[in-house]
Design a protein around this motif. Sequence first.
Motif, PDB file in Angstrom:
ATOM      1  N   ASP A 168      52.460  46.001  37.501  1.00 46.43           N
ATOM      2  CA  ASP A 168      53.394  47.039  37.046  1.00 46.43           C
ATOM      3  C   ASP A 168      53.459  47.189  35.524  1.00 46.43           C
ATOM      4  OD1 ASP A 168      54.029  47.590  39.659  1.00 46.43           O
ATOM      5  OD2 ASP A 168      55.739  46.219  39.682  1.00 46.43           O
ATOM      6  N   SER A 169      52.577  46.546  34.760  1.00 43.86           N
ATOM      7  CA  SER A 169      52.558  46.769  33.320  1.00 43.86           C
ATOM      8  C   SER A 169      52.090  48.193  33.036  1.00 43.86           C
ATOM      9  CB  SER A 169      51.633  45.765  32.635  1.00 43.86           C
ATOM     10  OG  SER A 169      52.094  44.456  32.820  1.00 43.86           O
ATOM     11  N   THR A 170      52.610  48.796  31.964  1.00 46.19           N
ATOM     12  CA  THR A 170      52.281  50.173  31.643  1.00 46.19           C
ATOM     13  C   THR A 170      51.585  50.250  30.284  1.00 46.19           C
ATOM     14  OG1 THR A 170      54.482  50.483  30.678  1.00 46.19           O
ATOM     15  CG2 THR A 170      54.180  51.116  32.998  1.00 46.19           C
ATOM     16  N   PHE A 171      50.760  51.272  30.125  1.00 46.06           N
ATOM     17  CA  PHE A 171      49.946  51.409  28.927  1.00 46.06           C
ATOM     18  C   PHE A 171      49.846  52.879  28.541  1.00 46.06           C
ATOM     19  CE2 PHE A 171      48.630  47.795  31.414  1.00 46.06           C
ATOM     20  CZ  PHE A 171      48.633  46.763  30.495  1.00 46.06           C
ATOM     21  N   GLN A 172      49.553  53.120  27.263  1.00 47.00           N
ATOM     22  CA  GLN A 172      49.414  54.488  26.788  1.00 47.00           C
ATOM     23  C   GLN A 172      48.026  55.058  27.068  1.00 47.00           C
ATOM     24  OE1 GLN A 172      50.526  54.426  22.629  1.00 47.00           O
ATOM     25  NE2 GLN A 172      52.599  55.113  23.097  1.00 47.00           N
ATOM     26  N   ARG A 173      47.013  54.197  27.138  1.00 47.25           N
ATOM     27  CA  ARG A 173      45.640  54.674  27.257  1.00 47.25           C
ATOM     28  C   ARG A 173      44.943  54.028  28.445  1.00 47.25           C
ATOM     29  NH1 ARG A 173      43.386  53.493  21.363  1.00 47.25           N
ATOM     30  NH2 ARG A 173      41.454  53.493  22.572  1.00 47.25           N
ATOM     31  N   THR A 174      44.029  54.783  29.053  1.00 47.07           N
ATOM     32  CA  THR A 174      43.335  54.286  30.237  1.00 47.07           C
ATOM     33  C   THR A 174      42.367  53.161  29.894  1.00 47.07           C
ATOM     34  OG1 THR A 174      41.682  56.037  29.932  1.00 47.07           O
ATOM     35  CG2 THR A 174      43.511  56.498  31.425  1.00 47.07           C
ATOM     36  N   ASP A 175      41.738  53.196  28.714  1.00 44.79           N
ATOM     37  CA  ASP A 175      40.791  52.135  28.375  1.00 44.79           C
ATOM     38  C   ASP A 175      41.502  50.803  28.194  1.00 44.79           C
ATOM     39  OD1 ASP A 175      42.019  53.237  26.153  1.00 44.79           O
ATOM     40  OD2 ASP A 175      40.435  52.590  24.793  1.00 44.79           O
ATOM     41  N   VAL A 176      42.742  50.834  27.649  1.00 44.26           N
ATOM     42  CA  VAL A 176      43.512  49.601  27.520  1.00 44.26           C
ATOM     43  C   VAL A 176      43.901  49.079  28.891  1.00 44.26           C
ATOM     44  CG1 VAL A 176      45.590  48.572  26.535  1.00 44.26           C
ATOM     45  CG2 VAL A 176      44.361  50.322  25.266  1.00 44.26           C
ATOM     46  N   LEU A 177      44.240  49.995  29.804  1.00 43.54           N
ATOM     47  CA  LEU A 177      44.551  49.581  31.172  1.00 43.54           C
ATOM     48  C   LEU A 177      43.342  48.917  31.823  1.00 43.54           C
ATOM     49  CD1 LEU A 177      46.282  49.536  33.742  1.00 43.54           C
ATOM     50  CD2 LEU A 177      45.538  51.887  34.184  1.00 43.54           C
ATOM     51  N   ARG A 178      42.156  49.485  31.611  1.00 45.39           N
ATOM     52  CA  ARG A 178      40.958  48.883  32.212  1.00 45.39           C
ATOM     53  C   ARG A 178      40.710  47.475  31.672  1.00 45.39           C
ATOM     54  NH1 ARG A 178      38.935  54.242  31.645  1.00 45.39           N
ATOM     55  NH2 ARG A 178      37.904  53.683  29.683  1.00 45.39           N
ATOM     56  N   ARG A 179      40.899  47.284  30.359  1.00 40.21           N
ATOM     57  CA  ARG A 179      40.732  45.935  29.795  1.00 40.21           C
ATOM     58  C   ARG A 179      41.754  44.978  30.379  1.00 40.21           C
ATOM     59  NH1 ARG A 179      40.073  48.592  24.734  1.00 40.21           N
ATOM     60  NH2 ARG A 179      42.146  47.900  24.082  1.00 40.21           N
ATOM     61  N   HIS A 180      42.956  45.485  30.571  1.00 43.91           N
ATOM     62  CA  HIS A 180      44.009  44.631  31.137  1.00 43.91           C
ATOM     63  C   HIS A 180      43.682  44.204  32.555  1.00 43.91           C
ATOM     64  CE1 HIS A 180      47.816  43.534  33.018  1.00 43.91           C
ATOM     65  NE2 HIS A 180      47.652  44.542  33.833  1.00 43.91           N
ATOM     66  N   ILE A 181      43.175  45.136  33.358  1.00 43.29           N
ATOM     67  CA  ILE A 181      42.914  44.836  34.768  1.00 43.29           C
ATOM     68  C   ILE A 181      41.916  43.691  34.907  1.00 43.29           C
ATOM     69  CG2 ILE A 181      41.834  45.771  36.866  1.00 43.29           C
ATOM     70  CD1 ILE A 181      43.137  48.441  36.232  1.00 43.29           C
ATOM     71  N   ARG A 182      40.983  43.592  33.968  1.00 40.06           N
ATOM     72  CA  ARG A 182      39.986  42.523  34.044  1.00 40.06           C
ATOM     73  C   ARG A 182      40.596  41.138  33.856  1.00 40.06           C
ATOM     74  NH1 ARG A 182      36.682  46.320  31.044  1.00 40.06           N
ATOM     75  NH2 ARG A 182      37.198  45.251  29.087  1.00 40.06           N
ATOM     76  N   THR A 183      41.763  41.058  33.221  1.00 43.33           N
ATOM     77  CA  THR A 183      42.387  39.750  32.956  1.00 43.33           C
ATOM     78  C   THR A 183      43.715  39.582  33.651  1.00 43.33           C
ATOM     79  OG1 THR A 183      43.423  40.641  30.956  1.00 43.33           O
ATOM     80  CG2 THR A 183      41.276  39.579  30.712  1.00 43.33           C
ATOM     81  N   CYS A 184      44.148  40.577  34.400  1.00 38.29           N
ATOM     82  CA  CYS A 184      45.470  40.520  35.032  1.00 38.29           C
ATOM     83  C   CYS A 184      45.497  39.434  36.091  1.00 38.29           C
ATOM     84  CB  CYS A 184      45.813  41.880  35.647  1.00 38.29           C
ATOM     85  SG  CYS A 184      47.412  41.898  36.489  1.00 38.29           S
ATOM     86  N   SER A 185      46.417  38.486  35.940  1.00 35.57           N
ATOM     87  CA  SER A 185      46.507  37.372  36.897  1.00 35.57           C
ATOM     88  C   SER A 185      47.064  37.823  38.231  1.00 35.57           C
ATOM     89  CB  SER A 185      47.390  36.269  36.326  1.00 35.57           C
ATOM     90  OG  SER A 185      48.707  36.759  36.142  1.00 35.57           O
ATOM     91  N   GLY A 186      47.702  38.992  38.254  1.00 30.75           N
ATOM     92  CA  GLY A 186      48.243  39.497  39.516  1.00 30.75           C
ATOM     93  C   GLY A 186      47.245  40.316  40.294  1.00 30.75           C
ATOM     94  N   ARG A 187      46.002  40.481  39.761  1.00 29.49           N
ATOM     95  CA  ARG A 187      45.008  41.322  40.419  1.00 29.49           C
ATOM     96  C   ARG A 187      44.516  40.665  41.697  1.00 29.49           C
ATOM     97  NH1 ARG A 187      39.367  41.507  39.126  1.00 29.49           N
ATOM     98  NH2 ARG A 187      39.866  40.232  37.322  1.00 29.49           N
ATOM     99  N   LYS A 188      44.514  41.436  42.773  1.00 29.39           N
ATOM    100  CA  LYS A 188      44.017  40.913  44.036  1.00 29.39           C
ATOM    101  C   LYS A 188      42.497  40.879  44.010  1.00 29.39           C
ATOM    102  CE  LYS A 188      47.888  42.675  46.752  1.00 29.39           C
ATOM    103  NZ  LYS A 188      48.286  43.535  47.878  1.00 29.39           N
ATOM    104  N   SER A 189      41.935  39.797  44.424  1.00 23.63           N
ATOM    105  CA  SER A 189      40.476  39.691  44.482  1.00 23.63           C
ATOM    106  C   SER A 189      40.102  38.827  45.672  1.00 23.63           C
ATOM    107  CB  SER A 189      39.924  39.070  43.196  1.00 23.63           C
ATOM    108  OG  SER A 189      40.377  37.740  43.070  1.00 23.63           O
ATOM    109  N   SER A 190      38.838  38.871  45.997  1.00 25.07           N
ATOM    110  CA  SER A 190      38.392  38.072  47.139  1.00 25.07           C
ATOM    111  C   SER A 190      38.582  36.595  46.881  1.00 25.07           C
ATOM    112  CB  SER A 190      36.907  38.374  47.430  1.00 25.07           C
ATOM    113  OG  SER A 190      36.126  38.094  46.281  1.00 25.07           O
ATOM    114  N   GLN A 191      38.481  36.191  45.634  1.00 23.12           N
ATOM    115  CA  GLN A 191      38.632  34.767  45.317  1.00 23.12           C
ATOM    116  C   GLN A 191      40.065  34.333  45.467  1.00 23.12           C
ATOM    117  OE1 GLN A 191      37.169  33.669  41.494  1.00 23.12           O
ATOM    118  NE2 GLN A 191      37.830  31.568  41.658  1.00 23.12           N
ATOM    119  N   SER A 192      40.999  35.134  44.957  1.00 24.70           N
ATOM    120  CA  SER A 192      42.388  34.713  45.011  1.00 24.70           C
ATOM    121  C   SER A 192      42.959  34.869  46.391  1.00 24.70           C
ATOM    122  CB  SER A 192      43.212  35.533  44.000  1.00 24.70           C
ATOM    123  OG  SER A 192      43.157  36.894  44.338  1.00 24.70           O
ATOM    124  N   SER A 193      42.424  35.815  47.173  1.00 25.31           N
ATOM    125  CA  SER A 193      42.983  36.018  48.501  1.00 25.31           C
ATOM    126  C   SER A 193      42.395  35.079  49.531  1.00 25.31           C
ATOM    127  CB  SER A 193      42.742  37.474  48.939  1.00 25.31           C
ATOM    128  OG  SER A 193      41.356  37.750  48.950  1.00 25.31           O
TER     129      SER A 193
END
Length: 694
Positions: A41-66
């Motif tokens: 639920d973090s918010t950003f002004q620009r899409t490129d910053v959001l993309r960089r964030h998604i790569r490091t977001c600890s809340g991101r669901k992935s096959s490894q974490s699930s």
Amino acid sequence: MGTRSSYQCPICSKQYKRREHLQRHIASHTSNRPHQCSTCDSTFQRTDVLRRHIRTCSGRKSSQSSCPGRRRSCDRCIRLKKSCNSRQPCQRCTSQDVACCYSTSSSSRQPSERPIVDDLGGIGLDLDFGSFLDPPVPTTTMPPAVPGSFFPDLVDYSSLSWQDFLAMTAGGETLRTPPVLDTDSLRSLRFLDKFTSNTGFVASFDCGTEAQRHQVISSLHLRAMRPLDSSLGSGQQLSLTESLPASWIDDPLSLKTHQILLLVKEVVMIKPRNSAVTLDWSPVLEQMCLQFFSPASLRKFLQLYWSIWHPNVNFVHRPSFELLTAKPSVLATMALIGACVSPLPADNDNARMWFNCVEELVFIDQDFNSDLAISSSTAIGRHRHKIQSLQAAYMVCLYQTWEGDDASKRRVRRNRFATLVSTARDVGIPMARHTQYSRQQRHEFDWMDFAVREELVRLLTWIFLLDTAFIIFNNLPPRMVIKEMKMSTAVPEACFQALTGDECFEKLQLFLPPQSSYWKVSLCSAFQTLCKNNLAISARDGLASLGPLNLFVLASAIHSLIFQYRNSWDSLQLLPPIHNALNNWKSIWQQFTASLVPGMSPHVTVDHDNLQPDTMWKRVGFCSYCPEYWLLANLMTDMLTARNTTEALDEGRQNELERLEDGPLDSILNKYDQTSMRQVNDLILSLSDFRIAG
């Protein structure tokens, strides 16, 4: 023509070749953050910053974490950004004897545990900020808090460690589950973490809830304002008289609007060398200026200033403040701050256009640059316009520091604030003293003289507080010292908020009688007393009666001593006064909060659980969070003491040059004059993991 920049930003005048580039740039001038991470639920002004964030977001669901068979880092190591061996428990948690847990997925994390992720993908502490109106209840047995008090429950600290106190700090608008003591995830400075990880008045200070801000707007019942620039084309020109609505002719505030317009026009058209003003004067800009500082807008923004902002920095005497006689510069700065705390995004965006213009007109003001020296304390009442010029300069430093861009923050911190401090010294800090009103008869009491004296006292108090804020949050060497603050302390709020001279005189007689120690105490002497080893009962009572604003000054002044201690090689003599001040402040705050009686306290004059738009200006602002300033000072001192002990043990393993080059006093905050508060925020994060053996 196709290669030339044809799209220009109306705010900062930058030019772009493509319309979409201009639109993306204009979004940087707003506080809108339309792009949201779907997992945290973090918010950003620009899409490129959001993309960089998604790569490091600890809340991101992935096959490894699930996958139940594979683990990521434990929750605590993720929050602290430390390495983790992913065992149960992990090596770091085992070595520090704390609970170790793993969230199976982002959905299993509780809302109050969501990490704060910034635009660069960094992960910080998630800290809810509850209100002092309803502090969290610790599990440790504590005496009941004073009913109706908005202060944190600090009634009995004698049995609590600093870890317990840390877990008790209160938060913001939404309350979290009552913390469990001795749980590592709750040992945090919640308000100060928020303060150092955000920017803007609303996100940093106590500006009420969004509903309360809208309620203030609704209570104004403003007349509909016709947008002055909506029908203007780029080539269309209107004179000033043609653009003025007919309703302005009979409005007494139209003169103030015209005065502000002329001042803004002067600094835009006659720019000094290295001016921060980038606007070019035009008929369109003139209409925009008229609209923003119109009589109706001034009334709206000033009401927002009083109700939302004034409690945070309360140095303007509202009962005697007159719109029609106030300096245009102080009205302009108050209007800008009111627009910054407005719940309407358009007000926030429009205010930023005029930041640098108003800054320029304030600091070239004749009253600000003239000889402001007050030769005698009996002459203070005749210098309100000069004091208002100082108030306007202080407000500029405020809005540029918390709402301006990085260049404005640096300029204000390094140049404008230094000029303000020097001008305040020219006025004469020892002149800011009250006469002993308790020995006067009613006919001898001059209410206006009292108001101007108290405005000067509080203005100098807040200048000192802003100086200590730069010390704490920007690691900037101090420009003021507590020894020069030989001035009166601020009077209780009941006296400062009295609506009439009769009421004020009555409150002064009631709360500051002739036998009160207030008439003998200055800020300098109060801090000197605070640093003593053993306080007499009378001295403790006198300091406890000073109220939250003065106690906030004393807590902040401790940080000045700590700064000297950190930046001196042979400063062990400073440690005893620091420890004395910390211990005494805690017991004094305990005594102060225990003495609060609803409806009878001179420092809390309204019910904070039932605030209305017309009473919000009387509430106690963010200085009620001063226990966290004390706590930060306490933790820093403990950390320095622990590192000094380690240094003493290793003294035989290093030569003298090595110890001077890499000493422990430089290891807490080693970057000076930092615009970003990230360094302090990282320190707060590390303090949540700091323990003292034994």
